[in-house]
Design a protein around this motif. Structure first.
Motif, PDB file in Angstrom:
ATOM      1  N   ARG A  86     -13.455  -8.501   0.091  1.00  0.00           N
ATOM      2  CA  ARG A  86     -13.066  -7.084   0.128  1.00  0.00           C
ATOM      3  C   ARG A  86     -14.296  -6.193   0.291  1.00  0.00           C
ATOM      4  O   ARG A  86     -14.240  -5.175   0.967  1.00  0.00           O
ATOM      5  N   THR A  90     -14.557  -3.980   3.660  1.00  0.00           N
ATOM      6  CA  THR A  90     -14.597  -2.536   3.441  1.00  0.00           C
ATOM      7  C   THR A  90     -15.640  -1.888   4.346  1.00  0.00           C
ATOM      8  O   THR A  90     -15.444  -0.780   4.844  1.00  0.00           O
TER       9      THR A  90
ATOM     10  N   VAL B  25      -5.655  -3.018  -6.778  1.00  0.00           N
ATOM     11  CA  VAL B  25      -5.516  -3.140  -5.320  1.00  0.00           C
ATOM     12  C   VAL B  25      -6.700  -2.516  -4.591  1.00  0.00           C
ATOM     13  O   VAL B  25      -7.160  -3.037  -3.584  1.00  0.00           O
ATOM     14  N   THR B  26      -7.197  -1.389  -5.080  1.00  0.00           N
ATOM     15  CA  THR B  26      -8.212  -0.663  -4.319  1.00  0.00           C
ATOM     16  C   THR B  26      -9.586  -0.662  -4.978  1.00  0.00           C
ATOM     17  O   THR B  26     -10.544  -0.186  -4.372  1.00  0.00           O
ATOM     18  N   ASN B 163     -10.782   5.424   2.696  1.00  0.00           N
ATOM     19  CA  ASN B 163     -10.276   4.052   2.918  1.00  0.00           C
ATOM     20  C   ASN B 163      -8.811   3.803   2.593  1.00  0.00           C
ATOM     21  O   ASN B 163      -8.290   2.774   3.013  1.00  0.00           O
ATOM     22  N   ARG B 166      -6.731   2.736   5.311  1.00  0.00           N
ATOM     23  CA  ARG B 166      -6.893   1.362   5.808  1.00  0.00           C
ATOM     24  C   ARG B 166      -6.176   0.362   4.897  1.00  0.00           C
ATOM     25  O   ARG B 166      -5.770  -0.708   5.334  1.00  0.00           O
ATOM     26  N   VAL B 167      -6.063   0.703   3.608  1.00  0.00           N
ATOM     27  CA  VAL B 167      -5.389  -0.192   2.666  1.00  0.00           C
ATOM     28  C   VAL B 167      -3.903  -0.292   3.017  1.00  0.00           C
ATOM     29  O   VAL B 167      -3.329  -1.374   3.013  1.00  0.00           O
ATOM     30  N   PRO B 169      -1.768   1.420   5.940  1.00  0.00           N
ATOM     31  CA  PRO B 169      -1.427   2.304   7.054  1.00  0.00           C
ATOM     32  C   PRO B 169       0.073   2.539   7.105  1.00  0.00           C
ATOM     33  O   PRO B 169       0.859   1.729   6.602  1.00  0.00           O
ATOM     34  N   GLU B 172       3.228  -0.185   7.407  1.00  0.00           N
ATOM     35  CA  GLU B 172       2.911  -1.540   6.965  1.00  0.00           C
ATOM     36  C   GLU B 172       3.469  -1.758   5.563  1.00  0.00           C
ATOM     37  O   GLU B 172       3.699  -0.809   4.809  1.00  0.00           O
ATOM     38  N   VAL B 174       2.354  -4.722   3.466  1.00  0.00           N
ATOM     39  CA  VAL B 174       1.436  -5.425   2.571  1.00  0.00           C
ATOM     40  C   VAL B 174       0.138  -4.619   2.468  1.00  0.00           C
ATOM     41  O   VAL B 174      -0.489  -4.350   3.476  1.00  0.00           O
ATOM     42  N   PRO B 175      -0.270  -4.217   1.256  1.00  0.00           N
ATOM     43  CA  PRO B 175      -1.556  -3.519   1.156  1.00  0.00           C
ATOM     44  C   PRO B 175      -2.729  -4.492   1.317  1.00  0.00           C
ATOM     45  O   PRO B 175      -2.661  -5.631   0.845  1.00  0.00           O
ATOM     46  N   ILE B 176      -3.768  -4.047   2.031  1.00  0.00           N
ATOM     47  CA  ILE B 176      -4.990  -4.842   2.155  1.00  0.00           C
ATOM     48  C   ILE B 176      -5.952  -4.356   1.076  1.00  0.00           C
ATOM     49  O   ILE B 176      -6.254  -3.170   1.021  1.00  0.00           O
ATOM     50  N   PRO B 177      -6.434  -5.252   0.208  1.00  0.00           N
ATOM     51  CA  PRO B 177      -7.209  -4.789  -0.952  1.00  0.00           C
ATOM     52  C   PRO B 177      -8.644  -4.373  -0.622  1.00  0.00           C
ATOM     53  O   PRO B 177      -9.591  -4.889  -1.190  1.00  0.00           O
ATOM     54  N   LEU B 178      -8.816  -3.421   0.307  1.00  0.00           N
ATOM     55  CA  LEU B 178     -10.159  -2.908   0.583  1.00  0.00           C
ATOM     56  C   LEU B 178     -10.554  -1.921  -0.520  1.00  0.00           C
ATOM     57  O   LEU B 178      -9.694  -1.356  -1.193  1.00  0.00           O
ATOM     58  N   LEU B 179     -11.858  -1.717  -0.683  1.00  0.00           N
ATOM     59  CA  LEU B 179     -12.339  -0.854  -1.763  1.00  0.00           C
ATOM     60  C   LEU B 179     -12.233   0.615  -1.371  1.00  0.00           C
ATOM     61  O   LEU B 179     -12.640   0.999  -0.279  1.00  0.00           O
TER      62      LEU B 179
END
Lengths: 318, 218
Positions: A86, A90, B25-26, B163, B166-167, B169, B172, B174-179
């Motif tokens: 991640r 990121t 998640v984030t 961000n 991006r987590v 959009p 969508e 499914v969340p993408i676990p970006l920071l």
């Protein structure tokens, strides 16, 4: 001595070293407060003490994982991979069209890689990401039809998986090696790899702070010096050699392997610094107080682990 | 006053669960770049890409401030189902605004000003709707200006949410676990005689200035 006894001695030794470091850090902070009353505490000393505290936490976590054996280590490094991935993604330039590929990377490829290590399927875990995920990622991105910066976006996801999942997973993969006369002791190989590479990082920092004059890679990492590099790699390789008794190696073999993984660790640090410079950040994240992100702490292990794994597998395993 | 005191246990638990989920998640962190947390009533105004935006701002506020901070949200979305109504009205204590001028009863700006008078802080999205375009920030609607005119002493804090688009959009599942990061800028108050366009430009520029530079987006 049994493997359990050896492990207890090793963690006891680590706790002793950390206690000394904590006492030294406490003494430095007290001297600084006495010499400059009322002033802001010296930031290098504050950072040193946060780093030492974070080491206590990290070593406690590794110790806890060791208590649970194989499953503990796989879960620990699975989480490390997750945190690293991640942080890596990121900083990349993903777009909406990458959503499916990113979801697959986090929720299919990552758990599958650790599952394959869990069931000891060397033939698949050693090629799943470099072959299958390598082909699947560009397909998933292409299916969404957004071609803007296509190559860059696909390459970044592939890099993220190789660095954060494939390479990191070669630490627990050491448990799958079967080495004659070393049965039941493979956890100690993980201890050897992680301790040697991390002590090289710490000793490069210490030697650099004490004697560092000449910058070794000013464009990539302004804090790394020639003196730190030579002193750190040499002393950590001696530590590796001195740890021969927990490994299947002789003292000179242990020293040579330690030298190779320390050099890989140093170069890995440079590569990861180059990526951070390109992205305009100082640290990968803020997960580990005083150290930065998971990738800041793991960068050297990431480059050392697969090489160490394959050297041991080629020359020692049956 | 609709403070935390009269929240039921289940509402408190739901609030804790939502912030814990947002953190997992984030990995969201708050950067107080231009100001420090302060319990006086304030208006936090932020960029809007996702329904989760105010949850992130809410999550990074210290617990004491979270209890007195109310998001301003569209009634059409938050009253659409019983679950949303519970979350919007009871868990987040949102100031719900009818975005349709034909049907609405009270003036939205007056509602917000009243909440400030009661000691609450507000989370506001001056773009008025979610930004699903490639632009980083849409033009501001005039609500922020009118609120500033009615309560000129109130500090307006720009908050950039990085961000979350991006987590999760739009469209969508499914969340993408970006920071994610939320960056708090320096407080802005309206100047004497400052007109609507000048104030909206100034606040929008202040918010954009907090956005991290991305050299590969062009």
């Amino acid at each position: 001595m049994t493997a359990t006894q050896q492990t207890l001695y090793l963690f006891g030794g680590l706790a002793a070293v950390l206690t000394l470091a904590s006492l030294a850090g406490w003494w430095l902070a007290r001297r600084d407060a006495k010499n400059h009353p009322g002033a802001e505490p010296n930031s290098v000393i504050v950072n040193l003490n946060t780093r030492i505290w974070a080491w206590w936490v990290m070593i406690a976590l590794i110790g806890l994982a060791f208590v649970f054996g194989k499953s503990g280590v796989i879960v620990l490094f699975g989480f490390a991979s997750f945190a690293a991935l991640r942080e890596f993604l990121t900083l990349t330039s993903t777009r909406r069209g990458d959503h499916l590929a990113l979801a697959a990377a986090f929720f299919i490829v990552l758990p599958l890689q650790y599952y394959l290590i869990w069931i000891d399927w060397y033939g698949l875990y050693s090629i799943m990401i470099p072959v299958y995920a390598f082909l699947l990622m560009p397909i998933l991105v292409a299916l969404r039809g957004d071609t803007r910066h296509y190559m860059v976006r696909v390459a970044e996801v592939q890099w993220g998986l190789m660095i954060s999942v494939f390479c990191v997973s070669h630490v627990p993969a050491l448990l799958t090696l079967s080495i004659p006369g070393y049965t039941g002791r493979n956890l100690l190989l993980i201890f050897f790899l992680v301790l040697v590479v991390q002590s090289s990082d710490v000793l490069q920092y210490v030697w650099g702070k004490l004697l560092g004059r000449h910058k070794i890679a000013p464009l990539l990492s302004p804090s790394k010096t020639v003196e730190g590099f030579i002193g750190g790699v040499a002393s950590a390789s001696m530590i590796g050699s001195a740890l021969w008794w927990i490994t299947p190696f002789t003292w000179w073999q242990a020293g040579l392997l330690a030298l190779v993984i320390n050099l890989m660790g140093f170069l890995g640090g440079l590569v990861m610094s180059a990526i951070k410079r390109d992205r305009g950040v100082k640290d990968w994240g803020r997960m580990i107080e005083g150290h930065g992100g998971m990738l800041d702490r793991l960068d050297s292990v990431i480059f050392a682990a697969p090489i160490f794994f394959h050297m041991v597998r080629y020359w020692w395993s049956e | 006053m609709n403070g935390a005191g009269d929240k039921s246990l289940i509402e408190k638990l739901a609030a804790t669960a939502v912030t814990a989920f947002a953190k997992v998640v984030t990995g969201v962190r708050g950067d107080w770049e231009g100001c420090l947390p302060d319990p006086r009533p304030r208006v936090y105004f932020a960029n809007h890409n996702s329904h989760g935006d105010f949850v992130l701002v809410w999550t990074v506020l210290p617990a004491a401030l979270r209890r007195i901070t109310r998001p301003v949200a569209g009634a059409d979305y938050w009253l659409a189902s019983p679950l949303r109504r519970f979350i919007g009205e009871r868990v987040f204590n949102a100031v719900l605004i009818d975005r349709n001028p034909e049907t609405r009863q009270g003036d939205p700006v007056t509602l917000m000003a009243e909440a400030l008078d009661q000691g609450s802080s507000l989370i506001l999205f001056p773009e008025g709707t979610r930004n699903t375009t490639e632009e980083r920030l849409l033009p501001f609607k005039s609500g922020l200006y009118h609120l500033a005119r009615q309560r000129p002493a109130i500090e307006m804090i720009p908050v950039w949410i990085e961000n979350l688009n991006r987590v999760m959009p739009k469209g969508e599942f499914v969340p993408i676990p970006l920071l994610c990061t939320t960056i708090f800028g320096a407080p802005i108050t309206i100047a004497d005689g400052e007109d609507k366009d000048a104030f909206l430009t100034r606040t929008r520029d202040a918010l954009l200035a907090l956005a991290p530079v991305k050299d590969n987006e062009q």
